[in-house]
Design a protein around this motif. Structure first.
Motif, PDB file in Angstrom:
ATOM      1  N   PRO A 247       0.203  29.733  23.051  1.00  0.00           N
ATOM      2  CA  PRO A 247       1.185  30.360  23.566  1.00  0.00           C
ATOM      3  C   PRO A 247       2.658  29.527  23.592  1.00  0.00           C
ATOM      4  O   PRO A 247       3.706  30.163  23.443  1.00  0.00           O
ATOM      5  N   PHE A 248       2.654  28.160  23.811  1.00  0.00           N
ATOM      6  CA  PHE A 248       3.497  27.568  23.806  1.00  0.00           C
ATOM      7  C   PHE A 248       4.367  27.463  22.350  1.00  0.00           C
ATOM      8  O   PHE A 248       5.515  27.596  22.219  1.00  0.00           O
ATOM      9  N   ILE A 249       3.616  27.368  21.322  1.00  0.00           N
ATOM     10  CA  ILE A 249       3.989  27.318  20.005  1.00  0.00           C
ATOM     11  C   ILE A 249       4.843  28.812  19.698  1.00  0.00           C
ATOM     12  O   ILE A 249       5.934  28.937  19.294  1.00  0.00           O
ATOM     13  N   SER A 250       4.262  29.915  20.144  1.00  0.00           N
ATOM     14  CA  SER A 250       4.659  31.291  19.793  1.00  0.00           C
ATOM     15  C   SER A 250       5.769  31.462  20.501  1.00  0.00           C
ATOM     16  O   SER A 250       6.879  32.040  20.101  1.00  0.00           O
ATOM     17  N   ALA A 330      -3.292  26.529  15.672  1.00  0.00           N
ATOM     18  CA  ALA A 330      -2.213  27.519  16.354  1.00  0.00           C
ATOM     19  C   ALA A 330      -0.880  26.573  16.223  1.00  0.00           C
ATOM     20  O   ALA A 330       0.034  27.102  16.739  1.00  0.00           O
ATOM     21  N   THR A 331      -1.007  25.219  15.489  1.00  0.00           N
ATOM     22  CA  THR A 331       0.267  24.828  15.492  1.00  0.00           C
ATOM     23  C   THR A 331       1.147  25.172  13.971  1.00  0.00           C
ATOM     24  O   THR A 331       2.127  24.691  13.619  1.00  0.00           O
ATOM     25  N   GLU A 332       0.266  26.132  13.335  1.00  0.00           N
ATOM     26  CA  GLU A 332       0.992  26.665  11.789  1.00  0.00           C
ATOM     27  C   GLU A 332       1.971  27.605  12.198  1.00  0.00           C
ATOM     28  O   GLU A 332       1.657  28.532  12.932  1.00  0.00           O
ATOM     29  N   ILE A 333       3.191  27.462  11.632  1.00  0.00           N
ATOM     30  CA  ILE A 333       4.054  28.133  11.976  1.00  0.00           C
ATOM     31  C   ILE A 333       4.880  28.898  10.600  1.00  0.00           C
ATOM     32  O   ILE A 333       5.694  29.591  10.686  1.00  0.00           O
ATOM     33  N   ASN A 334       4.342  28.496   9.484  1.00  0.00           N
ATOM     34  CA  ASN A 334       5.023  28.871   8.091  1.00  0.00           C
ATOM     35  C   ASN A 334       3.915  29.583   7.363  1.00  0.00           C
ATOM     36  O   ASN A 334       2.583  28.877   7.238  1.00  0.00           O
ATOM     37  N   GLY A 335       4.167  30.600   6.692  1.00  0.00           N
ATOM     38  CA  GLY A 335       3.248  31.355   5.455  1.00  0.00           C
ATOM     39  C   GLY A 335       1.946  31.920   6.043  1.00  0.00           C
ATOM     40  O   GLY A 335       1.899  32.301   7.299  1.00  0.00           O
TER      41      GLY A 335
END
Length: 586
Positions: A247-250, A330-335
């Motif tokens: 939730p924090f990442i998104s 959940a830390t992945e933000i690319n691809g």
């Protein structure tokens, strides 16, 4: 979507925003990663082989990773690509799936709180959701179809069509099971939280638990690999970690991505971002909130109660978006890995919609302040549009890297023969930022999609035959069409076995090896070695010493590629002589 009289206009606006943000460059996008297996492979097959291929995967549950509907959708899209003979048209199907989801979400927001600003801004947040960068990824048509099933299930539940809603959520599980936890909240979106809600929640959770248990048991019985890899500690602590971090990442991406766009404001973004700002200001200016003095105490209490309830439900949806993601952190933000955040779009967008409602409502009685608030939000959403365009640009460049690479492969290896293996030793090759090139299925499989090699190379007389497996199953395992493999950085340490090159699915010498291939030892004379030097790929002609042994590679011989019929991807991957060269090295 907001007002019946303006339904067509709002859908048209949403269609434009969706297209610009995610599909403006669709004609210049290509294939990436799993596309080569799920899309390009069906495109390369004849009808008979495709029928066997499709049938075997659907009947063998474990081969579909317990997601048969996902494979049905993807293979069907691949077959459609074969009929059209242009995979780029499939991006328009992808666009329609994304657009339908955006419309359904808007309908969902209207069903839970009929406030125009909340509906419109929440829908914009969902449409431009920045934590998932896979909107224009053909393989994820099936994942977004699963999201379609989820949204329809929510709507039918709200309309008291519960049987249909459960059938839809079960279809969603058969496509991508991570949608299931979100549907736990369906009864909570009803207007009244009373004693009857508790009974409904218990019954609802038991039904969903039975669905999940059925899927897990079937996967376990059929030997689905991902279930077998789970242990008790992983099953407990991974969901907890994902639900805390995710939730924090998104949510943070709604602030990080606009900042990224500002720092890279150039090229076409200098046109699209200002135009988007103007458009969003006009859109937001047409949305009305009644003045606070027009409300009585009961109405104000009701609005405050709705905001609190939706805040709770938005946070709940956000947390429940993550517990079934075991293969991506959940830390992945690319691809491709950022799909871990895909389901978080629902909860995050509800929260963003509420925040925008509160901001505009705060300044509603002051025209200047209201216009300023509209302008700030317009800039915010426009920068998200800009980020979507940036992702498209990155993926477009990744496709150009692939085209340049495969053009070099054909020019450097014109003497392809049966069983020829091409090894690429190029650690500085550029794989792209979001959807990658040169990894997963793509590199080993692509030669057969660029050229149609002779049927005689199948060596049918060597194939095993059993009643439960079709010919093509053994063909892919035991026949060795020419393939290209990328070598890992320390490949020389592990590749030699008994004086030959060891090709094994478990080998650490390769970046990726087709897992179904049979292990084998190959003489270096049957191998073409391509190496990187000064930002270019060249074919090694000199011997190479590995572990004290001298290996000579296949020398250049008479060209054979002119004899082969061009495959489905030839015209897309091989650059014309008049096209400017580009470097695909870092």
């Amino acid at each position: 979507m907001v007002f019946p009289n303006n339904l067509g206009r709002y859908i048209f606006i949403l269609a434009i925003i969706t297209f610009i943000a995610h599909f403006w460059h669709y004609q210049n996008l290509g294939l990436y990663e799993d596309d080569y297996f799920l899309i390009a492979q069906p495109m390369s097959m004849n009808v008979v082989d495709f029928g066997e291929f499709f049938k075997w995967h659907i009947l063998n549950y474990s081969s579909t990773e317990g997601r048969p509907l996902l494979y049905i959708i993807e293979f069907s899209v691949g077959l459609l690509g074969k009929l059209i003979e242009d995979f780029r048209v499939l991006y328009l199907i992808n666009y329609l799936v994304i657009l339908i989801n955006n419309i359904l979400f808007c309908w969902f927001l209207k069903s839970i709180w009929n406030q125009p600003i909340f509906i419109v801004t929440g829908t914009l947040a969902f449409t431009l959701f920045p934590a998932d960068t896979n909107h224009a990824y053909l393989t994820h048509i099936s994942l977004y179809s699963s999201l379609t099933f989820l949204l329809l299930a929510f709507l039918f539940y709200l309309f008291n069509k519960k049987l249909l809603s459960y059938l839809l959520i079960f279809a969603s599980i058969l496509c991508y099971e991570t949608m299931l936890p979100l549907f736990v909240t369906a009864p909570l979106f009803k207007n009244h939280w009373d004693k009857s809600l508790l009974k409904e929640m218990i019954r609802h959770i038991l039904i969903l638990a039975a669905m999940l248990a059925t899927i897990v048991i079937v996967r376990k019985i059929t030997g689905e690999g991902r279930i077998d890899e789970l242990n008790i500690l992983t099953s407990i602590f991974t969901p907890i970690r994902q639900m805390v971090i995710g939730p924090f990442i998104s949510l943070s991406m709604f602030f990080y991505r606009p900042a990224q766009t500002l720092l890279n404001l150039k090229g076409e973004l200098l046109l699209f971002v200002p135009l988007s700002i103007l458009g969003f200001i006009l859109l937001l200016s047409n949305l009305k909130i009644e003045a606070k003095e027009d409300f009585d105490a009961d109405e104000n209490t009701l609005i405050l109660s709705s905001i609190k309830k939706l805040t709770f439900l938005g946070l709940t949806l956000l947390i429940l978006s993550y517990p079934l993601f075991f293969t991506r952190v959940a830390t992945e933000i690319n691809g491709r890995g950022s799909r871990v955040h895909m389901t978080a779009a629902l909860g995050a967008s509800i929260l963003i919609g509420l925040l925008c409602y509160l901001i505009i409502n705060l300044f509603n009685n002051n025209n200047l302040a209201r216009n300023l608030a509209n302008a700030v939000l317009a800039v915010f959403f426009s920068l998200l549009v800009g980020f979507g365009l940036t992702v498209q640009q990155e993926n477009q460049m990744t496709w150009e890297y692939q085209r340049a690479f495969w053009t070099d492969i054909i020019h450097l290896c014109p003497d392809i023969e049966p069983d020829t293996i091409i090894l690429v030793d190029a650690p500085d090759i550029n794989t792209g930022k979001h959807l990658h090139s040169f990894i997963q299925w793509g590199t080993p499989m692509t030669l057969r999609q660029i050229y149609k090699f002779p049927k005689t190379w199948e060596r049918l007389d060597e194939l095993p035959q059993t009643e439960d497996k079709p010919r093509w199953y053994f063909w892919r395992k035991y026949t060795f069409y020419p393939k290209v493999y990328r070598l890992s950085q320390n490949w020389q340490d592990t590749i030699i076995n008994q004086g030959k090159f060891d090709f094994d699915p478990k080998s650490k010498s390769f970046e990726y090896f087709l897992k179904w291939e049979a292990p084998r030892l190959i003489d270096s004379h049957d191998i073409i070695l391509l190496q990187e030097k000064n930002g270019q790929l060249f074919r090694r002609s000199k011997p190479l010493t590995i572990s004290g042994q001298v290996f000579e590679f296949k020398p250049i011989s008479e060209s054979t590629i002119e004899l082969f019929e061009k495959g489905i991807l030839y015209n897309f991957l091989i650059k014309q002589s008049n096209e400017a060269p580009i470097s695909y090295f870092k």
